[in-house]
Design an enzyme around this catalytic site. Sequence first.
Site, PDB file in Angstrom:
ATOM      1  N   LYS A 180       0.849  -1.201   0.000  1.00 30.46           N
ATOM      2  CA  LYS A 180       0.000   0.000   0.000  1.00 30.46           C
ATOM      3  C   LYS A 180       0.877   1.241   0.000  1.00 30.46           C
ATOM      4  O   LYS A 180       1.894   1.291   0.701  1.00 30.46           O
ATOM      5  CB  LYS A 180      -0.914  -0.028   1.238  1.00 30.46           C
ATOM      6  N   SER A 199      -9.738   2.463   2.859  1.00 30.69           N
ATOM      7  CA  SER A 199      -8.878   3.173   1.939  1.00 30.69           C
ATOM      8  C   SER A 199      -7.991   2.237   1.122  1.00 30.69           C
ATOM      9  O   SER A 199      -7.486   2.615   0.075  1.00 30.69           O
ATOM     10  CB  SER A 199      -7.994   4.147   2.711  1.00 30.69           C
ATOM     11  N   SER A 223      -9.715   0.010   7.036  1.00 28.49           N
ATOM     12  CA  SER A 223      -9.181   0.053   5.670  1.00 28.49           C
ATOM     13  C   SER A 223      -8.511  -1.220   5.184  1.00 28.49           C
ATOM     14  O   SER A 223      -8.147  -1.308   4.010  1.00 28.49           O
ATOM     15  CB  SER A 223      -8.204   1.207   5.519  1.00 28.49           C
TER      16      SER A 223
END
Length: 505
Positions: free
Chosen positions: A80, A155, A179
């Site tokens: 990420k 997210s 997330s």
Amino acid sequence: MSTELITMSAAQLAEKLAAREISSVEATQAHLNRIADVDGDIHAFLHVSEAALSTAASVDAARGGGAQLGPLAGVPVAIKDVLCTFDMPSTSGSKILEGYIPPYDATVVRKLREANLVPLGKTNMDEFAMGSSTEHSAYGPTKNPWDLERIPGGSGGGSAAAVSAFEAPLALGSDTGGSIRQPAAVTGSVGMKPTYGGVSRYGAIALASSLDQVGPVARSVLDAALLHDVIGGYDPHDATSLTDTWPSFAEAARAGRNGESLKGLRVGVVAELNGEGFQAGVRQRFDEAVALLAKAGAEIVEVAAPSFEYAISAYYLILPAEASSNLAKFDSVRFGLRVTPEGGGTVEEVMAATREAGFGPEVKRRIILGTYALSAGYYDAYYGSAQKVRTLIQRDFSAAFEKADVLVSPAAPTTAFRFGEKLDDPLAMYLNDITTIPANLAGVPGMGLPIGLAPEDGLPVGIQLMAPAREDARLYTVGAGLETLLEEQWGGSLLAQAPALGVER
Ligand code: GLN
């Protein structure tokens, strides 16, 4: 073979690598090909590593030379973009960090490299990890591989989409309010938010420091456990890092696969994390999963957590307050973007112009909220009250864990929604994390795993399992037990039912 290389689990891939049936270069090339084929549609990646193949080649060389390598050596992994990588841009989904290459690796990234995993690239995310859909990414949204018109969650939608679209066998995510777990739920993947302090956040671009945790995203419970084993443990660079010695999560997951661990397990259904506002098909699959646990010998108990009702309100005071402070460092001097007003300007004017141009609307909204909540006259009324609610939520967890070994709820209230559906309504967007936020407020571990497809739309539904702090291993055991039962019903993994996106199975 190349299809097999991208669809097999990380555990299987690792076995074949160790047995030298395949090379890391082959495995990595297969994933790079897959990214080239489908990422134009999915947009899971913000950056694809140019070093992946040479890293893979050096792992192959080390193995060929007889080196003893870790269990995931040679397995590709997506990262990420909230995590700092010294050899790739790290933007946290924001224009303010466009092109920024940090001078160091996040501890978890360093651990990946030391364990000889192969970083494939950086995955898309809502700007500074604020959001539930990746629509707040400054670089455009990621699409859900199950339906390209729908969101992949947020997210960490990029990591979840990369894993569920077979672009990467494993990925790292971060979870401040859901997330990792919510994107896993809406893409049919597995995501784990570890106990607060169980995994280092050093080099994770901070959103809300008292809530953030880094964790694994995978296609099976065992794969998540294997990755957790690599990234977890004490880090002197993170002041909140726990000094505990952790058990092997992979062993915990393997132990769960015989289902024995479900016998006599006390499973607490949290009344407050289900019900009104939850999609009918989500509730149906959740009830079936609970029934399956009962059939396997688990004792189902109802637990009450009355303060969970206030979790979202408390979170949206604590998070913006901490975020407004964490994001103050993007001042046009130290990192990334600098915008100078026409004709020049004072330091303050340059700073204001940079933040105006560099931050998106959701980030600005939360900075304003947080600054307000922390301002002298309102501190006690807002931030202080939210902290008190946080204590009540922690007490609800303690009471619930006296009656139950694990708590369960749906991992998200609905399946993946359509792009634009909630974008103009921040409150509707915030409600997506109604089930996941309590675990962050209390610091307890939570896992999201797929339990089927909703009958009304054919999209994945996830369950959330929660355990007391430090009992991450229990989640891997129970998660693997439930996964085994479900896979017996489905005749394989849920993702095998996903629309093929050109993958032959
Ligand atoms: N969707 C939540 C938020 O917008 C969770 C974010 C996260 O876990 N990083 O704050």
